[in-house]
Design an enzyme around this catalytic site. Structure first.
Site, PDB file in Angstrom:
ATOM      1  N   ASP A  13       0.851  -1.178   0.000  1.00  0.00           N
ATOM      2  CA  ASP A  13       0.000   0.000   0.000  1.00  0.00           C
ATOM      3  C   ASP A  13       0.897   1.241   0.000  1.00  0.00           C
ATOM      4  O   ASP A  13       2.092   1.161   0.313  1.00  0.00           O
ATOM      5  CB  ASP A  13      -0.898  -0.019   1.241  1.00  0.00           C
ATOM      6  CG  ASP A  13      -1.907   1.110   1.247  1.00  0.00           C
ATOM      7  OD1 ASP A  13      -2.406   1.478   0.161  1.00  0.00           O
ATOM      8  OD2 ASP A  13      -2.182   1.655   2.331  1.00  0.00           O
ATOM      9  N   ASP A  15      -0.325   5.024   0.950  1.00  0.00           N
ATOM     10  CA  ASP A  15      -0.618   5.937   2.060  1.00  0.00           C
ATOM     11  C   ASP A  15      -0.647   5.167   3.376  1.00  0.00           C
ATOM     12  O   ASP A  15      -1.323   4.143   3.502  1.00  0.00           O
ATOM     13  CB  ASP A  15      -1.963   6.639   1.840  1.00  0.00           C
ATOM     14  CG  ASP A  15      -1.924   7.578   0.645  1.00  0.00           C
ATOM     15  OD1 ASP A  15      -0.949   8.337   0.521  1.00  0.00           O
ATOM     16  OD2 ASP A  15      -2.863   7.532  -0.171  1.00  0.00           O
ATOM     17  N   ASP A 209      -1.421  -0.826   5.994  1.00  0.00           N
ATOM     18  CA  ASP A 209      -1.635  -0.199   7.302  1.00  0.00           C
ATOM     19  C   ASP A 209      -3.068  -0.356   7.778  1.00  0.00           C
ATOM     20  O   ASP A 209      -3.396   0.087   8.873  1.00  0.00           O
ATOM     21  CB  ASP A 209      -1.281   1.290   7.241  1.00  0.00           C
ATOM     22  CG  ASP A 209      -2.302   2.091   6.436  1.00  0.00           C
ATOM     23  OD1 ASP A 209      -2.554   1.723   5.254  1.00  0.00           O
ATOM     24  OD2 ASP A 209      -2.845   3.073   6.970  1.00  0.00           O
TER      25      ASP A 209
END
Length: 265
Positions: A13, A15, A209
């Site tokens: 990922d 961000d 995240d």
């Protein structure tokens, strides 16, 4: 957990993993450099459909993260590839920005509001009520409903903004038609990314995240999963989910040694 094969392909990922609030996470630049030096295949994934891959590469380069455009995989590109496979050279009415319209043009789609095959909803900074109304009417007339991702809100300097998932819910409420979401947590996005890197689920890792998008998508696609704690999910929240990541580490800096087969911290 059962022993897995050495990791040969990496999905990550963007961000919350490599960048946070527009700044690189410590260790992110070294992670990218180490990946490129190792020769292992990788893709950076994002549900953001606003920007083209070239735009995102330039934005990352501006903060010191040198990622080739071809190593970025967005929900817009995944959506375009999905539609190309489902209905080649079709037509779509699009609510979105350059990332989505460019991806659809590149696979030969015609963008039109005249009896389109699909209504395709993506991210935009300024959702237009007239565009949403047009989408509702086209869906009522039989257009199929596709959305790039289910994220309900997005960040801005002033606070949260309604995102694709929230606007999709409005259209669904008006039409009774549910969209097909292509982006995470749909494992389709992982499968298409795996095809791009030529990877296999047994030897690929997904770094994210968010337990509810990145990690669950990785789990459902059969990947090794690594949760970093520099974004949305906090360590104490992990146990609340009915699925678990393979590893939980403080940040991307703790993943670097795994590239060469070392243990996670």
């Amino acid at each position: 957990m059962s022993a897995r094969k050495p990791i040969e392909s990496w999905l990550s990922d963007m961000d919350g993993v490599l960048v946070h609030e527009g700044q690189p996470v410590p260790g992110a630049a070294e992670f990218i450099r180490r990946l490129e030096a190792s020769g292992k295949r990788f893709l950076i994934l994002t549900n953001n459909s606003i920007y083209t891959r070239r735009d995102l590469a330039a934005r990352l380069a501006a903060v010191g993260l040198n990622v080739p455009a071809e190593s970025i995989w967005t929900s817009a590109v995944a959506t375009a590839r999905f539609l190309q496979d489902q209905r080649p050279e079709g037509s779509a009415y699009v609510i979105g920005e350059a990332g989505l319209t460019t991806a659809l043009h590149e696979v030969g789609y015609v963008l039109t509001d005249l009896d389109p095959d699909y209504v395709v909803l993506g991210e935009t900074r300024t959702y237009s009520f007239s565009q949403i109304t047009k989408a509702i009417r086209l869906i009522e007339r039989g257009a199929r409903f596709i959305a790039t991702n289910p994220d309900p809100i997005g960040p801005s300097a002033e606070g949260s903004l309604p995102a694709c998932g929230a606007v999709a819910a409005m259209i669904t409420k008006a039409t009774g038609v549910q969209p097909y979401f292509v982006g995470k947590p749909n494992p389709l996005m992982m499968r298409t990314a795996l095809n791009v890197v030529g990877g296999h689920s047994e030897s690929t890792a997904m770094i994210g995240d968010r337990m509810d998008t990145d990690i669950v998508a990785g789990v459902e696609a059969g990947l090794e999963t690594i949760l970093v704690l520099t974004g949305v999910t906090r360590k104490e929240e992990v146990e609340r989910f009915p699925f678990r990541p393979s590893h939980v580490v403080p940040s991307i800096a703790d993943v670097i040694e795994m590239i060469d087969g070392g243990p996670a911290s």
